[in-house]
Motif scaffolding. Structure first.
Motif, mmCIF file in Angstrom:
data_model
loop_
_atom_site.group_PDB
_atom_site.id
_atom_site.type_symbol
_atom_site.label_atom_id
_atom_site.label_comp_id
_atom_site.label_asym_id
_atom_site.label_seq_id
_atom_site.Cartn_x
_atom_site.Cartn_y
_atom_site.Cartn_z
ATOM 1 N N GLN A 115 0.580 -1.193 0.270
ATOM 2 C CA GLN A 115 -0.009 0.374 0.172
ATOM 3 C C GLN A 115 1.171 1.866 -0.659
ATOM 4 O OE1 GLN A 115 -3.542 -0.061 -0.375
ATOM 5 N NE2 GLN A 115 -3.015 -2.149 -1.087
ATOM 6 N N ALA A 116 0.432 2.361 -0.713
ATOM 7 C CA ALA A 116 1.159 3.481 -1.381
ATOM 8 C C ALA A 116 1.422 3.491 0.199
ATOM 9 C CB ALA A 116 0.026 4.525 -1.185
ATOM 10 N N VAL A 117 0.896 3.779 1.833
ATOM 11 C CA VAL A 117 0.607 4.365 3.026
ATOM 12 C C VAL A 117 2.149 3.770 4.053
ATOM 13 C CG1 VAL A 117 -0.843 2.866 4.186
ATOM 14 C CG2 VAL A 117 -0.631 5.576 4.950
ATOM 15 N N GLN A 118 2.067 2.797 3.397
ATOM 16 C CA GLN A 118 3.511 1.724 4.064
ATOM 17 C C GLN A 118 4.426 2.982 3.291
ATOM 18 O OE1 GLN A 118 1.822 -1.967 2.412
ATOM 19 N NE2 GLN A 118 2.823 -2.260 3.827
ATOM 20 N N VAL A 119 4.492 2.851 2.036
ATOM 21 C CA VAL A 119 5.571 3.253 1.543
ATOM 22 C C VAL A 119 5.783 4.642 1.348
ATOM 23 C CG1 VAL A 119 6.380 4.355 -1.418
ATOM 24 C CG2 VAL A 119 5.594 1.912 -0.267
ATOM 25 N N TYR A 120 4.332 5.730 2.000
ATOM 26 C CA TYR A 120 5.181 7.513 2.499
ATOM 27 C C TYR A 120 5.656 6.915 3.857
ATOM 28 C CZ TYR A 120 3.256 9.182 -0.998
ATOM 29 O OH TYR A 120 2.416 10.246 -2.617
ATOM 30 N N ARG A 121 5.035 5.991 4.747
ATOM 31 C CA ARG A 121 5.925 5.798 6.625
ATOM 32 C C ARG A 121 7.538 5.761 5.825
ATOM 33 N NH1 ARG A 121 0.987 2.113 8.238
ATOM 34 N NH2 ARG A 121 -0.391 3.756 8.589
ATOM 35 N N ALA A 122 7.923 4.901 4.911
ATOM 36 C CA ALA A 122 8.934 4.394 5.246
ATOM 37 C C ALA A 122 10.257 5.127 4.371
ATOM 38 C CB ALA A 122 9.824 3.330 3.712
ATOM 39 N N LEU A 123 9.027 6.387 3.725
ATOM 40 C CA LEU A 123 9.922 7.643 2.997
ATOM 41 C C LEU A 123 10.243 8.491 4.215
ATOM 42 C CD1 LEU A 123 7.975 7.683 -0.707
ATOM 43 C CD2 LEU A 123 10.340 6.762 -0.148
ATOM 44 N N GLU A 124 8.988 8.774 4.751
ATOM 45 C CA GLU A 124 9.221 9.764 5.804
ATOM 46 C C GLU A 124 10.358 9.844 6.858
ATOM 47 O OE1 GLU A 124 6.149 11.181 10.321
ATOM 48 O OE2 GLU A 124 5.981 10.423 8.239
ATOM 49 N N PHE A 125 10.751 7.711 7.493
ATOM 50 C CA PHE A 125 11.637 7.441 8.345
ATOM 51 C C PHE A 125 12.837 8.344 7.384
ATOM 52 C CE2 PHE A 125 14.712 4.699 8.676
ATOM 53 C CZ PHE A 125 14.666 4.646 10.123
ATOM 54 N N LEU A 126 13.004 7.699 5.673
ATOM 55 C CA LEU A 126 13.913 7.603 5.309
ATOM 56 C C LEU A 126 14.196 9.104 4.709
ATOM 57 C CD1 LEU A 126 13.615 4.583 3.159
ATOM 58 C CD2 LEU A 126 15.225 4.655 4.643
ATOM 59 N N GLN A 127 13.868 10.458 4.895
ATOM 60 C CA GLN A 127 13.881 11.430 4.691
ATOM 61 C C GLN A 127 14.462 11.560 5.949
ATOM 62 O OE1 GLN A 127 10.294 12.487 3.443
ATOM 63 N NE2 GLN A 127 11.720 14.516 2.158
ATOM 64 N N GLU A 128 13.698 11.691 7.257
ATOM 65 C CA GLU A 128 14.249 12.512 8.627
ATOM 66 C C GLU A 128 16.280 11.466 8.486
ATOM 67 O OE1 GLU A 128 11.703 10.115 11.257
ATOM 68 O OE2 GLU A 128 10.524 11.688 10.392
ATOM 69 N N ALA A 129 16.280 9.939 8.271
ATOM 70 C CA ALA A 129 17.509 9.498 8.458
ATOM 71 C C ALA A 129 19.241 9.919 7.531
ATOM 72 C CB ALA A 129 17.652 8.462 8.017
ATOM 73 N N GLY A 130 17.911 11.238 6.154
ATOM 74 C CA GLY A 130 19.033 12.067 5.755
ATOM 75 C C GLY A 130 19.435 11.058 4.011
#
Length: 169
Positions: free
Chosen positions: A75-90
């Motif tokens: 689901q796209a929501v799963q991807v968005y959550r992962a992307l948010e984390f990965l953005q925070e991680a730089g």
């Protein structure tokens, strides 16, 4: 480079140049960030980051979800959550102009002004920090009392591989 029949609707040229990302380094940085925050580096976070690192081009969240889906739909929501984390991680950046994401193996300083140069022909993204641009943005912001939090500039044009003429300034 061979034609990719699975070209997305993102408008990226099918013969997009791949810019190498050190996938191991970026995965290590994401794992270290997760550990420092006491969070798990989930399989979904790992899969999203691995896909972006391997793609060599920006991808929309729905495109990522589609490519990660197999017998079980991601689901796209799963991807968005992962992307948010990965953005925070730089480890991942978002191109606002295209609502797409790409992996980053560069270490950026806190508050550093980053210029993303996006090739309109092949979709490749190059990035560079610029003190000169940072000073200009701070000056403009100061005149209005604006406080920039994440100074990012997106510059669209043609990369050196796609341009047929010398660069003019």
């Amino acid at each position: 480079m061979a034609h990719d029949p699975d070209q997305s609707s993102s408008g990226v040229h099918p013969d997009a140049h791949r810019h190498a990302i050190d996938a191991d380094a970026v995965q290590s940085r994401a794992r270290a960030y997760a550990t420092s925050k006491g969070l798990p580096f989930t399989a979904m976070r790992q899969r999203v980051l691995a896909l972006l690192a391997a793609s060599g081009k920006p991808m929309a969240a729905y495109e990522i979800a589609e490519k990660l889906s197999d017998a079980r739909r991601v689901q796209a929501v799963q991807v968005y959550r992962a992307l948010e984390f990965l953005q925070e991680a730089g480890c991942v950046h978002r191109l606002a102009s295209q609502s797409s994401y790409f992996a980053c193996d560069h270490l950026h300083g806190n508050g550093e002004t980053v210029v993303f140069m996006v090739c309109s022909q092949c979709g490749a993204v190059q990035e560079a920090a610029s003190d000169l641009v940072a000073r200009g943005l701070r000056g403009v912001a100061k005149t209005t009392g604006f406080k920039p939090l994440h100074p990012i500039i997106e510059l669209e044009g043609e990369c050196a591989d796609c341009t047929s003429e010398p660069v003019r300034y």
